[in-house]
Every structure is written in C-alpha cells, then in structure tokens.
Design an enzyme around this catalytic site. Structure first.
Site, PDB file in Angstrom:
ATOM      1  N   GLU A 240       0.913  -1.176   0.043  1.00 14.66           N
ATOM      2  CA  GLU A 240       0.132   0.145  -0.063  1.00 14.66           C
ATOM      3  C   GLU A 240       0.890   1.274   0.094  1.00 14.66           C
ATOM      4  O   GLU A 240       0.450   2.263  -0.625  1.00 14.66           O
ATOM      5  CB  GLU A 240      -0.934   0.023   1.331  1.00 14.66           C
ATOM      6  CG  GLU A 240      -1.966  -1.022   0.978  1.00 14.66           C
ATOM      7  CD  GLU A 240      -1.747  -2.222   1.360  1.00 14.66           C
ATOM      8  OE1 GLU A 240      -2.668  -3.226   1.375  1.00 14.66           O
ATOM      9  OE2 GLU A 240      -0.617  -2.673   1.810  1.00 14.66           O
TER      10      GLU A 240
ATOM     11  N   HIS B 167     -11.472  -6.073   9.126  1.00 15.51           N
ATOM     12  CA  HIS B 167     -11.851  -5.841   7.762  1.00 15.51           C
ATOM     13  C   HIS B 167     -13.306  -5.304   7.786  1.00 15.51           C
ATOM     14  O   HIS B 167     -14.128  -5.171   7.016  1.00 15.51           O
ATOM     15  CB  HIS B 167     -12.247  -7.191   7.025  1.00 15.51           C
ATOM     16  CG  HIS B 167     -11.026  -7.955   6.495  1.00 15.51           C
ATOM     17  ND1 HIS B 167     -10.366  -8.780   7.496  1.00 15.51           N
ATOM     18  CD2 HIS B 167     -10.634  -8.149   5.343  1.00 15.51           C
ATOM     19  CE1 HIS B 167      -9.450  -9.458   6.923  1.00 15.51           C
ATOM     20  NE2 HIS B 167      -9.406  -8.977   5.412  1.00 15.51           N
TER      21      HIS B 167
END
Length: 658
Positions: A397, A464
C-alpha cells in the site's frame, strides 16, 4: 583513482569540475553561517559531491530527479538561483517553501526536482509513479531517485524496487552508501556485502560505482540512462562513498574511527579530480584560482540578496488557504434520465465515466484488473481501458500510494483502491506526511483519490470492518468524503476525481448491494463540503453520515411524531459546519450518530464546534452516540452490541425530554 578510461571531452571535464566546486564552496560558506546562527541546521554532503553532480549531469534537464538532504549538487547542477536556495535555508518568503519547511524539503516543477520528506522512504515510490507516467506518455525519459544506505532497511525501499521491477519502470535507484546511518555502521544495518546485491531479489540489474570519481559516475550513469530510454527497466546503483562530517552538524563524527576518516579524506572527489585536471594540462592552477574567486563572489552576491530580503510577514488567512490546492468547482448537473441501481453500481459507473472523461486517469489496486476487485467495482474496466490504466498492484500500500503521488506530479490523475479501508494503515505515512502536506509546503497538488471500502455489519471482524475516517479528518490537507446514497456516491466521486487535492473516499461495504436508488445515468458532479438536509423539523437536530444515516432514517420513519432536522454530512473534511450551526440554532438540541467508536472521533469535533459556536442556543447538552471503544468483534451477537444502532432511539428520546 582512474580518470583516463573515459571518452569525455576536455570541455566537459572542466564543466564537471565547475559543477563539483560550486556545491562544495556553498557548503563551506553554510558551515560558517551555521556557526554564526544565520541558518539553523545543515546536512553536509562534503565528500559526496561527485554523485549528485555526476547523476544530474547525465540526466536530461526535463527528466525528474528526487534528491535527499545531502544532494546540494543536484540543485546547483540544475542551475537553481542561489539566492532562492539561500532564502529557503533562512526561512524567507523567497524560498521554495515560504518559510514552511527547511533544508531540501521542497520541490520545483520548473527544475524537475522533487524534494524529500524526513521519512525518506516514500520518495522512492513517488519516483515509481513519475516513471510510470513517463511510460504511459511514451516520452522515453528516465527518473532518478536518491536514498542513503540506512533507508534501504525501510519497507518503502523494498516495495518501490519491487513495483518498479514488476512494471519495468525506467527508474535509477541511487543509493549513496556512505558507511553510516547517522551513527549506525552498515554492519549493524544489513548482512549482505553490498547493497547492489539486493537487486538480485527483484530481478533487477544493479551496479557498484565509485561515488568519489566524477568521471566514473557521469560516464556510467550516462550510458545506463541512454539505454534505459530505449529499453525501460529499473536499475539499482550503489555508490561507494563516505560522509566526512556528521549526519548533521550537531551530531559530529566522534563515532567514526580516525583512520577511516583519514583514508577517505585521501579520496576526496574534488581534490583528486583537480590534481588530475592540472596534471593532464586540462586546466591550470591560475584558472582554478580565478574560478574559485568567481564562485566565491557569486555566492556572496547571492547571499546578500537573501540577507536583505525582508522577514516573513504573517498572513493567517493565506496560511489556511494554502493548505489545499486552489480548485474552482464546476457543476455538471444531473440529467433527467435515471436508472434504479445499487451503491456499488453507482460507484462503478462514476469511475467508468471519469475514466472516459480524463484520459490521464489511472486506477491502481490489488486484484482490480481482470478480477474486478474484491467487490467487483472495476469489473470489465480492463477490456475498455486497458491494463496500462487499470493496474493490478503488488501487496504494498505505501509504495502504491506514493506512486499515485508521482503520477500526479507528472501531470496525471490517480485513484488507489484499498482492498479494505483497514489496510490503509500500511500506507498511512505517504498519505498524512506526503500527500496531505505537499501543497502547503511547496504548492504541489496531490491529484489522488483513495477509495476506502469500510464498515461493519458484515461479520468481518477486527481487520475488515473498521470505519477509520477519524484517522484522516484531523490531518490538514486531506479531504474526506463519506456518501450514504447511490446518487451522492456517483456525483461526489466524480467531483473528488476532478479535485486536485488528495481525497479519502469512504464506501460502506454493507450498503454496496443492499441499497438501491434512482440515479442519473449521465456524468454529473456534486460539490464537496456541502451537507444534505434529508428531513426538516424543529424539535432536534440529528447529524450523521454513512450507514448510520440509514439507522437514523429508520428510527424517524418508525416514530413520525419526532420532528427532526436530519443532516447527512456526506463530506467530513471540509465539514459543512454552517448547515449544522443553522439547524442547531433553530432546534436547540443536537444528537450526533456515527458508526465509528466514540473517543477522538468526528462526533467529538462536531460537539466541540457546536459548544463553541452555538452554546447560547442550546437547550440541552450535545449527545454523541457511537460504537463501543473496542476493536470490532467478529461474532454477530458481539458486533450487534458493538454498533450503536439500538442505543440511538433511547438516547434520542431522552434528549427530546430533557
């Protein structure tokens, strides 16, 4: 040192000598000014000038170069006005950052130089993005980025090299191995014999170059660049050199053995090259003396310009205004034709229409190409726009967000899809320290949108399910958008892509396929920073956003006697405080409902703002209803207890009765 093995004209050899001498003499003057208190800090590159000068001289003037804080030779070889550099180091208005940052923490599009930030690593990924833009433009340009041997231990180094290798990006990764990361010697930093050996792991060509030999640096880098322009690929260059002074002047060099200093002093890149030029009768001692006098005179004259420049005058409004790149919103109105689609479809449609509108827009993310992303938002995009513009990325990322910044610097637009908003923590540094601060520091936009699938209610557990907008709403320079309806999502995403500032665009996963709405089929935009009043009443103000706005709507629909103003923020930063204040002044009561946990959240900021600006209008304390201050649990029962949905009605009725 061998200076005779390179086919370089005498004129070019003299030019390289001049380019070597200038940064050395500037440094020697800066060290005097540092002792006099006329500058506040200095990172010396004495002994390493041949690397900066040689690499910069080998690049074309329109090719980007990303230096570090010891690469003064990059700036001088690109002929940046010295008075502007001196103003920068004194915090004057004529400096590149207008007193907002120091040292070499700046860039200049005019000179194709992109400066560092103190976190070092992100600029390697930025170089990837700049190089990617060059590849997409097919302009046969090379990008050079500098780092030190210490920063090769950072994750950003490995991520950037991997991305560049996978994508065959024409980047020169220039590592100045000067023996010490501040005071830590290389044998305590890595176990491989040479940093160049790390290239093997990335399938990357690498070379070791004598960083104190200007002719070797220039000749070898020049040859490599010529090849890369025709055969794009990344190359890792390890320059063996030494730092003759401390990491910065205050740290000194007591940790360096004296015999090591003595050995490297004999390898001084300027003294040895000067002796070679004289011995080869390429230049005379008299010419050198004349040249040094001329340079010294230039330095003094340019210094006087900076010294006589007036001190900065504070303009608080300008300070705030310069946090964001200027942008004049242009409304693209909705058309009459609509279709009943889901939130996920509205986002996909907005992305597709933006890709059609902006041919310089690139989308990057994990599994977003043929697979279409884990939520299938970009399904079918590759067949329409190609793999160059819809790019699968490695799992890294930080490097990809940095690369998005590089695309922006090189005139393109970038969208990065986080697979889940939770994973943005791995790219947090470039967002809050690079993208957010660039325009304020040196007036460079960050034309980047980061899409953030977020939220609980789907039993996905602690990693998540987060709705982590508060990580970013407190960072000046970022914009944060959080739509709750398909119509808003489509128009706000289009506007976010048009906006030249970095935008975090939150998309609630639980709403993706559960929420339908009539959405205009054609391209349109909605303004960022403007809330929507969904219901009007005089008894109380309810402020919410995201999935929580639907909880509030459900409560009001089941309790029609409650006459409330219901405000959907839509944009969290900049916040539409005017709409909130006007409503509170009308109703006298405020309750804020959010999915995020309570402490340090946006609800806390809204509460404080209302208390400061509307206190005399309040008939009751402001109430904040939020999730528990725990990580998000997996179990359906525990998750239900975590979320504030069932607690909202009780709190609302209690506040109404206050």
């Amino acid at each position: 040192m061998k200076y005779t093995d390179y086919t370089i004209s005498d004129h070019s050899k003299i030019q390289l000598y001049k380019q070597l001498l200038l940064p050395r003499m500037i440094e020697e003057k800066m060290l005097i000014l540092l002792r006099q208190g006329k500058i506040t800090k200095w990172f010396s590159g004495i002994g390493q000038e041949a690397i900066s000068v040689g690499v910069t001289a080998a690049l074309h003037v329109d090719e980007y170069i990303l230096p570090m804080h010891r690469n003064l030779g990059v700036f001088t070889t690109r002929n940046i006005p010295l008075s502007k550099l001196f103003s920068q180091w004194q915090g004057k208005a004529n400096g590149f950052t207008k007193g907002r940052d120091r040292s070499f923490h700046f860039g200049s599009q005019a000179y194709k130089i992109i400066g560092m930030i103190s976190h070092l690593g992100p600029q390697l990924g930025v170089a990837d993005g700049i190089a990617l833009a060059n590849v997409l433009k097919k302009n046969k340009q090379v990008t050079a980025v500098f780092t030190g041997e210490g920063a090769t231990s950072e994750g950003d180094f490995h991520e950037a090299l991997n991305v560049a290798s996978v994508w065959n990006l024409p980047v020169l990764f220039c590592v100045e191995n000067n023996g010490y990361g501040l005071s830590t010697p290389t044998n305590e930093q890595f176990k491989c014999k040479n940093i160049a050996d790390k290239g093997i792991g990335y399938g990357m060509e690498s070379h070791i170059i004598d960083g104190n030999n200007i002719l070797e640096v220039f000749s070898r880098v020049n040859a490599i660049c010529s090849d890369l322009r025709e055969n794009p690929r990344p190359v890792l260059l390890e320059f063996k050199t030494f730092r003759m002074r401390g990491h910065e002047e205050a740290s000194g060099t007591k940790y360096v053995p004296q015999d090591l200093l003595d050995t490297w002093e004999k390898k001084d890149p300027i003294a040895n090259y000067e002796s070679y030029l004289i011995a080869s009768k390429i230049i005379s001692s008299d010419s050198i003396a004349h040249l040094k006098t001329k340079i010294q005179q230039e330095i003094e004259e340019e210094l006087q310009i900076a010294f006589h420049e007036e001190e900065l005058l504070l303009d608080p409004e300008k300070e705030l205004r310069d946090v964001y790149a200027p942008y004049m919103y242009k409304e693209c109105p909705k058309n009459i034709a609509t279709e009943n689609i889901r939130l996920v479809d509205a986002i996909s449609q907005s992305l597709k229409q933006a890709m059609e509108k902006h041919d310089n827009l690139v989308i990057m993310g994990q599994d977003i190409a043929e697979y279409g992303g884990v939520f299938k938002v970009t399904e079918g995009f590759v067949s329409q726009f190609g793999r160059e513009r819809v790019r699968n990325t490695p799992i890294c990322e930080s490097a990809i967000i940095s690369a998005a910044m590089g695309l922006s610097i090189n005139g393109m637009k970038a969208i990065v899809e986080m697979q889940f908003a939770d994973f943005v923590s791995s790219g947090f540094n470039p967002i809050v320290n690079y993208l957010a601060k660039s325009h304020y520091r040196w007036a460079e936009k960050a034309d980047v949108v980061i899409r953030m699938p977020c939220g609980a209610g789907v039993g996905a557990g602690p990693f998540h399910s987060q709705t982590n907008e508060a990580w970013f709403t407190k960072t000046p320079g970022l914009k944060v958008v959080y739509p709750a309806f398909p119509v808003d999502a489509k128009g706000l995403l289009a506007a976010a892509i048009n906006d030249p500032n970095p935008v975090l665009f939150f998309e609630h996963k639980a709403l993706y396929r559960s929420l339908y709405q009539e959405v205009p089929t054609a391209y349109y935009t909605l303004p960022l920073g403007k809330a929507a009043v969904l219901k009007e009443g005089t008894a109380i103000t309810i402020v919410s956003y995201g999935a929580a706005i639907h909880w509030a709507l459900e409560v009001l629909e089941k309790n029609p006697k409650i006459k409330a103003d219901l405000i959907d923020l839509r944009t969290l930063q900049p916040l539409d405080s005017e709409t909130i204040f006007n409503s509170v002044k009308k109703t006298g009561k405020l309750i804020i409902l959010q999915e995020d946990s309570l402490f340090g959240s946006l609800a806390s900021e809204i509460s404080a703002l209302v208390m400061e600006n509307c206190f005399e209008y309040l008939d009751a304390p402001v109430q904040r209803i939020a999730s528990l201050d725990t990580p998000i649990p997996f179990s359906k029962t525990l998750e239900h207890n975590y979320l504030p949905k069932d607690r909202f009605l009780k709190a609302l009725l209690a506040l109404l009765a206050y």
